[in-house]
Design an enzyme around this catalytic site. Structure first.
Site, PDB file in Angstrom:
ATOM      1  N   GLY A  47      16.082  -5.902 -29.531  1.00 27.87           N
ATOM      2  CA  GLY A  47      15.802  -4.502 -29.222  1.00 27.87           C
ATOM      3  C   GLY A  47      16.944  -3.703 -28.627  1.00 27.87           C
ATOM      4  N   ASP A 103      15.888  -2.757 -24.131  1.00 25.79           N
ATOM      5  CA  ASP A 103      15.394  -1.528 -24.759  1.00 25.79           C
ATOM      6  C   ASP A 103      14.318  -0.857 -23.915  1.00 25.79           C
ATOM      7  OD1 ASP A 103      13.596  -3.609 -25.277  1.00 25.79           O
ATOM      8  OD2 ASP A 103      13.419  -3.202 -27.417  1.00 25.79           O
ATOM      9  N   ASP A 106       7.949  -2.944 -20.390  1.00 23.52           N
ATOM     10  CA  ASP A 106       6.511  -2.752 -20.572  1.00 23.52           C
ATOM     11  C   ASP A 106       5.820  -3.487 -19.420  1.00 23.52           C
ATOM     12  OD1 ASP A 106       3.969  -2.364 -21.496  1.00 23.52           O
ATOM     13  OD2 ASP A 106       4.255  -3.327 -23.434  1.00 23.52           O
ATOM     14  N   LYS A 134       8.083   2.205 -19.292  1.00 27.51           N
ATOM     15  CA  LYS A 134       6.708   2.727 -19.399  1.00 27.51           C
ATOM     16  C   LYS A 134       6.049   2.941 -18.037  1.00 27.51           C
ATOM     17  CE  LYS A 134       5.611   1.100 -24.064  1.00 27.51           C
ATOM     18  NZ  LYS A 134       4.784   0.210 -24.910  1.00 27.51           N
ATOM     19  N   PHE A 155       2.961   2.890 -28.430  1.00 23.76           N
ATOM     20  CA  PHE A 155       3.868   1.980 -29.126  1.00 23.76           C
ATOM     21  C   PHE A 155       5.008   2.761 -29.755  1.00 23.76           C
ATOM     22  CE2 PHE A 155       5.701  -1.219 -31.720  1.00 23.76           C
ATOM     23  CZ  PHE A 155       5.595  -2.333 -30.906  1.00 23.76           C
ATOM     24  N   ASP A 162      11.278  -2.001 -32.605  1.00 29.23           N
ATOM     25  CA  ASP A 162      10.648  -2.293 -33.885  1.00 29.23           C
ATOM     26  C   ASP A 162       9.139  -2.380 -33.804  1.00 29.23           C
ATOM     27  OD1 ASP A 162      10.661  -4.826 -32.364  1.00 29.23           O
ATOM     28  OD2 ASP A 162       9.851  -5.665 -34.220  1.00 29.23           O
ATOM     29  N   ARG A 168      13.862  -0.286 -36.821  1.00 29.48           N
ATOM     30  CA  ARG A 168      14.935  -0.352 -35.809  1.00 29.48           C
ATOM     31  C   ARG A 168      16.051   0.638 -36.104  1.00 29.48           C
ATOM     32  NH1 ARG A 168      14.090  -4.983 -32.603  1.00 29.48           N
ATOM     33  NH2 ARG A 168      13.211  -6.784 -33.678  1.00 29.48           N
TER      34      ARG A 168
HETATM   35  P1  IMP Z   1       7.683  -6.867 -21.303  1.00 31.49           P
HETATM   36  O1  IMP Z   1       8.106  -8.264 -20.919  1.00 31.49           O
HETATM   37  O2  IMP Z   1       6.196  -6.725 -21.446  1.00 31.49           O
HETATM   38  O3  IMP Z   1       8.269  -5.802 -20.379  1.00 31.49           O
HETATM   39  O4  IMP Z   1       8.207  -6.684 -22.771  1.00 31.49           O
HETATM   40  C1  IMP Z   1       9.307  -5.968 -23.072  1.00 31.49           C
HETATM   41  C2  IMP Z   1       9.681  -6.204 -24.507  1.00 31.49           C
HETATM   42  O5  IMP Z   1       8.569  -6.000 -25.401  1.00 31.49           O
HETATM   43  C3  IMP Z   1      10.722  -5.185 -24.894  1.00 31.49           C
HETATM   44  O6  IMP Z   1      12.033  -5.684 -24.667  1.00 31.49           O
HETATM   45  C4  IMP Z   1      10.413  -4.936 -26.345  1.00 31.49           C
HETATM   46  O7  IMP Z   1      11.119  -5.852 -27.156  1.00 31.49           O
HETATM   47  C5  IMP Z   1       8.927  -5.175 -26.477  1.00 31.49           C
HETATM   48  N1  IMP Z   1       8.162  -3.906 -26.376  1.00 31.49           N
HETATM   49  C6  IMP Z   1       7.416  -3.468 -25.334  1.00 31.49           C
HETATM   50  N2  IMP Z   1       6.874  -2.263 -25.582  1.00 31.49           N
HETATM   51  C7  IMP Z   1       7.307  -1.904 -26.815  1.00 31.49           C
HETATM   52  C8  IMP Z   1       7.101  -0.728 -27.656  1.00 31.49           C
HETATM   53  O8  IMP Z   1       6.431   0.255 -27.318  1.00 31.49           O
HETATM   54  N3  IMP Z   1       7.731  -0.754 -28.874  1.00 31.49           N
HETATM   55  C9  IMP Z   1       8.506  -1.787 -29.288  1.00 31.49           C
HETATM   56  N4  IMP Z   1       8.725  -2.894 -28.541  1.00 31.49           N
HETATM   57  C10 IMP Z   1       8.124  -2.951 -27.324  1.00 31.49           C
HETATM   58 MG    MG Z   2      13.012  -6.829 -26.303  1.00 32.21          MG
END
Ligand code: IMP
Ligand code: MG
Length: 178
Positions: A47, A103, A106, A134, A155, A162, A168
């Site tokens: 990402g 990137d 979340d 977020k 999303f 992606d 991407r």
């Molecule tokens: P986390 O560990 O839940 O913070 O996940 C983060 C990872 O999930 C990011 O580095 C992205 O690769 C993916 N991700 C989370 N939200 C999105 C989104 O809205 N679109 C695309 N990828 C996302």
């Molecule tokens: Mg990622």
């Protein structure tokens, strides 16, 4: 797959918005370190690769970079709670000024485990720079020092992000509403 095949989509950040913000984050990072600081940027694949490639060109400090690939199943952690690397830099981060580049934040689970693991390797400093946040993560232990933009809890795709490996390459960021 073309973005037009998703009938419900909403523009979130244009290519112009992103370009301006990336330059200003580059200035913020440059000013945060002394002029002789050697920075080591570590990007999370896949990402971060578009953001990383633009960001490094707006940094006015000597830099080196590498990427990391972290397993995503079981939240990317082994049973011992350690992050599972599918690829990690061969060079030592000990004594280096490390900036993790991702990137989007979340749940924050990936960054929490990853930063804990990197901090144990005794870098001179450890900071996180993300393009999007977020602001839904609970227990985020490593709050990114640099955040490009706040993001809606939707999303998002484009500029490296992606959906099932598609989109991407979009130069802007859109929300897929389906
Ligand atoms: P986390 O560990 O839940 O913070 O996940 C983060 C990872 O999930 C990011 O580095 C992205 O690769 C993916 N991700 C989370 N939200 C999105 C989104 O809205 N679109 C695309 N990828 C996302
Ligand atoms: Mg990622």
């Amino acid at each position: 797959m073309s973005i037009e095949s998703h009938s419900f989509q909403k523009m979130i950040y244009s290519a112009e918005d992103i370009a301006k913000r990336v330059v200003s984050i580059g200035t913020e990072i440059t000013n945060a370190y002394p002029s002789d600081a050697d920075l080591l940027l570590l990007g999370l694949l896949k990402g971060s690769f578009v953001f990383m490639s633009d960001l490094i060109r707006s940094l006015e400090r000597p830099i080196q970079l590498d990427f990391m690939v972290v397993a995503s199943y079981h939240s990317g952690m082994t049973s011992s709670g350690e992050v599972q690397f599918l690829y990690k830099p061969a060079i030592s981060i000990k004594g280096r000024h490390v900036i993790v580049v991702d990137d989007i934040v979340d749940s924050g689970a990936t960054l929490n485990q990853l930063c804990k693991s990197l901090a144990a390797k005794e870098p001179a400093s450890l900071e996180v720079c993300v393009l999007l946040h977020k602001h839904v993560a609970v227990d985020l232990e490593w709050e990114p020092r640099w955040v490009g933009f706040g993001a809606p809890n939707e999303f998002l795709v484009g500029y490296g992000l992606d959906h099932a490996e598609n989109f991407r390459n979009l130069p802007f960021i859109v929300s897929l509403l389906n």
